[in-house]
Structures are given as C-alpha cells and as structure tokens.
Design a protein around this motif. Structure first.
Motif: not given
Length: 309
Positions: A19, A21-22, A25, A31
C-alpha cells in the motif's frame, strides 16, 4: 542504472505494506513523495515492479525478487555502519522486540535510557497481540518479546519486570448505589472483549468460564484503546490491565468496580529463545535490564501501588 538506497528502502517497505498509503505513514512521508520515488525506481526497469488491480496494489514476481535483493543490500549497509561504530568503540547493532499490545504502556520505559546512551543501536519494536508475538519469536524474527504469560510450546529464557493486574472497569457516568452482584455484572451487562489471540481476551474468558458466567451480550474490539473508548462511552464493561488506564482513572473517566476474584495478576516478562545467539547489543540490553529494572519501576510505576489489593 542509478537507483538510490533510499528508493530501495522505500520499495522494500511497499513490498511489505502492499500500500502506498501505509508505506507513507510508516516512513512519515507524503503519498505523492512515495509515488514519485516508486515511479523513479520503476523507470529503471523494463519489467513492472507493481501492478494495480481494482484499487489494490500488488507487487509482481519480479518486484518481489527486487525487494529481496534490496533487503540484502540494506542489511549489508547496516552492517557497515555497525562495524564503523564498533571500531570507534561504541556499542552498535539492532534490537528487535515484539510486544503484546498492552505492553506498549510498559516497554518504552525499559528502553529509553538504554537507547539514549547507545546512539549506535537501532530499535525495531512491533506492537501486536499475543498470538503474533509468539509467532514472531517462534520464527526467530525478533531478539526479545514482552509477554504477560510464558509460552508453553517454546523453550525460552526470561527476565521478570513487573506485575500486570487486570480489573473490572466501567465508565464514570455509571452511578452504582451498591455494588452489583457477580451474576448481575456478568449476565445482565454488556461485556467488551479484545479480539481472539489477545492475552487479555484469554484472561477474561478463563475468568468467566471458571465462574460459569453466562455472558448476556458480548462486544469484540481489536485494540486496548478502542476498548477504553467504548467503556468510557458507556457501551459496556470490560476487564482491563491497570497499566493501560492510568490517565483515565486519574481524570475519573473510568472507575474500577470491585469483583471477587479480581484482579487477575500476571507478570510482564522479557523473553528470548533459549537457543538464540544474542548479538552484543542484545546482550548489553539484558545486562542493563537486570541492573536497572527496579529503578525504572520505582521511577515510573510507583502509582500502581495505590490500586494493588
């Protein structure tokens, strides 16, 4: 080819997270920054590293081979850095610890002084439930684990840290004119459980089973923080580790309800495989724990004595 170490580190994380997004983070990046670096790396290969099906990102077979190569390169770079520090007379290396979820309220205090003293030591700490903690230890993926119940199927050594006590807890909005009977507490009121595999869940089920309580309504949540919020909101009651509700008790957002047979008492312990060859950094950390654990407990956890029965 002109790919960078940073791009390889980022792609390795993408291969694990699956991912953008992950990954962003985890690495504390935006992103767009992750997407740009992935594109820059991809531009250097004629074969796709990833593909998107629907809205889900997949790493291709070729991409997984690149990720595996990236992991080896990064490990070699880390080894060079550690050797440099070692020659300079500084303790260096990496310590990996897997922590049962409520242990996150405990473990940082037993790490901070050691990590601040030894700048050449890197720390990786994974916070998850008991089942996953033991799985990572069984696979020899970590140096240490923090658990409240010793595993039966693994041969481990351990250092005891401190008590872990679980109490019956309700929201502060509940006004009890008199303490409900055991039957009323467990058969008339909703009881909030952690997910399967959690040590707290296991302790609750053993307690209710031992007393043959028929639970009227069961609510299941997947983190200690979620359970706290639910109890505070009046959604139900739970049996919770004292270590995780210090501030809520202080602010009178939660209350401990006396129940015969509680608290459930276990002991937080740092464990490691008996067969494991510990690194110099891991060995030094064990010595630090044995020498300093009582001082750390007195400095940071003396408040617990107020509630101990």
């Amino acid at each position: 080819m002109k790919y960078t170490l940073h791009q390889l580190q980022l792609f390795l994380e993408i291969s694990q997270c699956k991912s953008i997004t992950k990954t962003a983070e985890t690495l504390h990046l935006s992103q767009p920054a992750v997407s740009i670096q992935l594109k820059n790396l991809q531009d250097q290969f004629s074969i796709p590293l990833t593909e998107v099906v629907g809205r889900k990102l997949y790493v291709t077979e070729f991409g997984m081979e690149i990720a595996e190569a990236a992991k080896k390169i990064i490990e070699e770079v880390d080894a060079i850095n550690y050797k440099s520090l070692s020659y300079a007379g500084k303790l260096s290396g990496k310590i990996k610890i897997s922590v049962a979820s409520t242990g996150k309220y405990v473990m940082p205090y037993f790490l901070s002084d050691f990590m601040n003293k030894h700048k050449g030591v890197d720390l990786i700490m994974d916070v998850t439930n008991k089942t996953k903690v033991l799985r990572s230890m069984e696979r020899n993926e970590v140096d240490f684990a923090l658990v409240s119940v010793l595993p039966k199927k693994l041969k481990v050594n351990s250092v005891e840290l401190m008590k872990n006590q679980l109490y019956f807890v309700g929201g502060s909005q509940l006004e009890l004119k008199q303490v409900p009977t055991q039957k009323e507490l467990f058969t008339k009121l909703p009881l909030i459980f952690r997910e399967e595999g959690s040590a707290t869940r296991n302790a609750m089920e053993q307690f209710t089973s031992k007393h043959s309580y028929q639970i009227r309504k069961k609510i299941e949540l997947t983190s200690n923080e979620a359970v706290k919020q639910a109890v505070q909101a009046g959604l139900g009651f739970s049996i919770m580790p004292l270590i995780g509700i210090k501030n809520e008790l202080k602010e009178k957002e939660l209350q401990i309800i006396p129940v015969k047979g509680l608290p459930i008492s276990t002991t937080w312990q740092v464990i490691w495989l008996s067969s494991k060859n510990l690194s110099p950094a891991a060995t030094a950390y064990l010595e630090y724990l044995k020498i300093n654990k009582e001082r750390i407990i007195d400095s940071h956890f003396s408040w617990i004595k107020k509630y101990e029965s």
